[in-house]
Design an enzyme around this catalytic site. Structure first.
Site, PDB file in Angstrom:
ATOM      1  N   PHE A 183      -1.469  -2.032   3.022  1.00 50.93           N
ATOM      2  CA  PHE A 183      -1.260  -2.142   4.460  1.00 50.93           C
ATOM      3  C   PHE A 183      -2.559  -2.091   5.250  1.00 50.93           C
ATOM      4  CE2 PHE A 183       2.708  -0.579   2.728  1.00 50.93           C
ATOM      5  CZ  PHE A 183       3.628  -1.440   3.315  1.00 50.93           C
ATOM      6  N   LYS A 202      -8.204   2.538  10.632  1.00 51.70           N
ATOM      7  CA  LYS A 202      -7.407   1.740   9.712  1.00 51.70           C
ATOM      8  C   LYS A 202      -7.275   0.333  10.285  1.00 51.70           C
ATOM      9  CE  LYS A 202      -3.380   1.678   6.778  1.00 51.70           C
ATOM     10  NZ  LYS A 202      -2.262   2.433   6.209  1.00 51.70           N
ATOM     11  N   ASP A 206       6.242   6.909   4.095  1.00 52.14           N
ATOM     12  CA  ASP A 206       5.170   6.684   3.117  1.00 52.14           C
ATOM     13  C   ASP A 206       4.476   7.997   2.748  1.00 52.14           C
ATOM     14  OD1 ASP A 206       3.854   5.009   1.396  1.00 52.14           O
ATOM     15  OD2 ASP A 206       2.321   4.386   2.833  1.00 52.14           O
TER      16      ASP A 206
END
Length: 671
Positions: A362, A380, A476
């Site tokens: 991801f 990120k 997650d």
């Protein structure tokens, strides 16, 4: 005793009276010796009484300050009192028409009588490339600048600006004045003609007024530049006032003919008739041939410098285009959370591989340092090829970012640019938990540290499931998303897949998302993530921490996939569950805690979601607030067989004897 008290009252009243008294000084020309004026750099006083801040020396600074400190506040934390100053100055150049001067001068209020670190040219002797813009400068200034610097967003090469701790003015205007008929008249700062200036600050309204006029004309009623700004955080109790000037690559001179200053009152008017005259050769006229040749050479160099400046401006414009961002209407509500791409680009040094902390399905995570605050961050970088649902996704990310818990990695903000999305988190110096567990790591954690991490993540999951205003399903939970701060406290991070729903309502998500090995069988069958699927992943995490193994491992020559859940259950079924523990734990550990964590991990990762405990129950078990049930392998196996029977009836595949399918392994459970 009465006399002593009376004396104290008199002294206090005298102090209050002195602190509220006004203060002023006046210089109608500067006559030597000047005991009250401190000169620095190339500043000097001419024999006829002119304060010469700079001469025709290039790349120099000159400063002149009133040598005694002035009390601007009655108390250190008080407000700045009203003050006022008026002065007459002149700037001349020896460059033939068209004239070119470098650079200008400024009236300054500073903490010291002299600014040692100021550099020449565009910085006017006030700041340098590193100090410009720092709130610790405590500098208030009014600049009279004759060069347009794109670096400071100058409006033109003949302007007046109000500066606070920076040469990027809070307000500015082309030099000039408003006459009695309210018409604006331009003034050329480098004309060589003397000009009058008035600077007024109102301590009650916090209004700053800067007014100009030609020599021998009265003060206009309308200021040239104004701003409303409380200077109490800028100006300290004791400050110094004066002038600072600088030259660049051109020949220019900066003079102050007269100056007055008033504290808690208007500055006394100057006696213009008593001011000294400017030198006869102040402007370019009738210079010797050699001087003209020298000026021509300097003009050529200046022209080259101008071309260089143009090149730099074009370079800056191109870089601005590089960092250009599109802000859509729906993003205005997230303005406080959205961060600038340019800041993230510089913080991560262009997202270079050197700063890469990790990458996955991801996105990639980079370490960075914010340019202004020097705060360590983790960015990120997520590719967003599809724009569908982006608004809803950002909305949820920002909402989740409002959560505050000691065991959550704070989400600082986001940035969206073109087809990429950037999520910005606090940087955790000790990295992710997984690097301390697998493949005989160089540095590992003892049992006390591991148990603290387990309880911290349990606390975080309980908070997002039950204790926050909405239910947050992380989707997650895994070792690589558990980050350790400087004290090795576990913090749950990466909410990029998280979803929100109200308490008592069902989540609408029907898309399987997460990491193999942590996915609950019910999540795979229905595609629906729930708090119970988070509990399943947390159960796998418990086993990882206690065993030092990955959720799925490849074993034997046939490369069969073995689930950690099945491996631990096998040890338990054989009556020796502690043999599943990580050998790197050593001998110093609480046997009862390790055994409880292993059994709790199996219970949380039960194939039946109804058999799994809630995070409230898990936290009570870990904290010792509730007694963990005395379970046996039979208690889990029977319910597991029932779930497998349902699984067969819906026609989904199950693990064959060969065990070659990862999905089959996830669904088997063996219990």
């Amino acid at each position: 005793m009465f006399v002593k008290q009376l004396l104290t009252v008199v002294l206090v009243s005298q102090f209050l009276k002195s602190s509220s008294q006004s203060f002023n000084f006046t210089y109608n020309g500067f006559r030597r010796p000047l005991n009250d004026i401190y000169l620095q750099g190339i500043a000097t006083v001419t024999p006829i009484g002119l304060l010469e801040l700079t001469d025709t020396t290039v790349q120099q600074t000159g400063q002149a300050f009133y040598a005694r400190s002035i009390r601007f506040k009655d108390s250190p934390n008080g407000t700045v009192s009203s003050f006022s100053t008026t002065f007459v100055f002149a700037i001349g150049t020896q460059i033939p028409p068209p004239p070119l001067s470098g650079h200008g001068l400024a009236f300054v209020v500073a903490p010291y009588f002299g600014i040692q670190s100021g550099t020449p040219s565009q910085y006017l002797g006030l700041f340098n490339v590193t100090s410009n813009g720092n709130d610790t400068n405590h500098v208030f200034a009014v600049e009279f600048d004759t060069i347009q610097s794109a670096e400071f967003d100058d409006p033109d090469d003949n302007h007046v600006g109000i500066d606070i701790n920076s040469l990027i003015s809070i307000n500015s205007s082309s030099a000039g004045y408003w006459n009695e008929t309210n018409q604006f008249n331009n003034l050329s700062l480098i004309s060589g003609a003397p000009m009058q200036v008035w600077v007024d600050y109102d301590g009650l309204t916090h209004k700053i007024d800067v007014t100009m006029a030609p020599f021998n004309e009265s003060k206009p009623s309308r200021p040239l530049v104004s701003a409303v700004r409380d200077l109490s955080s800028v100006i300290q109790q004791e400050m110094f006032v004066g002038f600072s000037s600088a030259t660049g690559s051109s020949l220019s001179e900066h003079y102050v003919l007269g100056w007055s200053f008033g504290m808690k009152g208007k500055a006394p008017p100057l006696a213009l008739s008593k001011l000294p005259n400017l030198p006869i050769d102040f402007n370019y006229s009738g210079l010797p041939v050699g001087a003209v040749a020298l000026i021509t050479i300097i003009s050529s160099v200046s022209f080259f410098i101008i071309l260089l400046i143009i090149f730099l401006v074009r370079f800056i414009v191109r870089r601005r285009r590089k960092f250009a961002e599109e802000l859509e209407d729906w993003e205005t509500q997230f303005a406080k959370t959205r961060m600038k791409f340019k800041d993230l680009y510089y913080a991560t040094k262009g997202f270079k591989k050197k700063g890469l902390l990790g990458s996955g399905g991801f996105g990639s995570v980079y370490k960075g340092v914010m340019p202004k605050t020097k705060k360590n961050i983790a960015v990120k970088r997520v590719s967003n090829e599809s724009r569908q649902g982006l608004k809803e996704f950002v909305s949820e990310i920002v909402s989740i970012g409002r959560m505050s818990h000691r065991n959550l990695v704070p989400l600082l903000g986001y940035c969206r640019r073109k087809d990429e999305l950037y999520l910005v988190y606090d940087y955790m110096p000790n990295g992710s938990l997984d690097k301390y567990l697998y493949n005989n790591p160089e540095v590992t954690l003892n049992w006390r540290q591991r148990f603290k991490v387990i309880k911290g993540i349990a606390s975080a999951l309980f908070f997002i499931h039950e204790d926050w205003e909405q239910v947050v399903i992380h989707r997650d939970v895994k070792a690589s998303n558990v980050l350790l701060d400087a004290e090795h406290n576990g913090r749950l991070g990466d909410f990029g897949l998280a979803r929100l729903c109200g308490h008592g309502s069902d989540p609408l998500t029907t898309h399987v998302a997460g990491t193999w090995g942590y996915l609950a069988p019910d999540h795979i069958r229905t595609g629906k993530a729930t708090t119970a699927t988070d509990v399943f992943a947390f159960g796998v995490l418990l086993l990882e921490v206690a065993c030092g193994r990955r959720p799925i491992e490849i074993q034997n020559e046939r490369s069969e996939r073995v689930l950690l859940v099945d491996l631990v259950f096998g040890f338990w079924n054989e009556g020796n569950i502690l043999d599943a523990k990580d050998p790197n734990l050593g001998t110093e550990y609480d046997q009862r805690e390790v055994e409880m964590v292993l059994k709790l991990g199996l219970l949380c990762s039960h194939s039946d979601p109804l058999a799994r405990p809630t995070m409230r129950q898990v936290l009570n078990y870990l904290n010792g607030d509730a007694l963990f049930p005395d379970l046996s392998p039979l208690d889990l196996r029977g319910n597991g067989v029932m779930m497998l029977g349902i699984h067969h009836r819906v026609g989904e595949p199950v693990m064959s004897n060969g065990g070659s399918s990862m999905v089959d392994s996830v669904l088997s459970g063996g219990r």
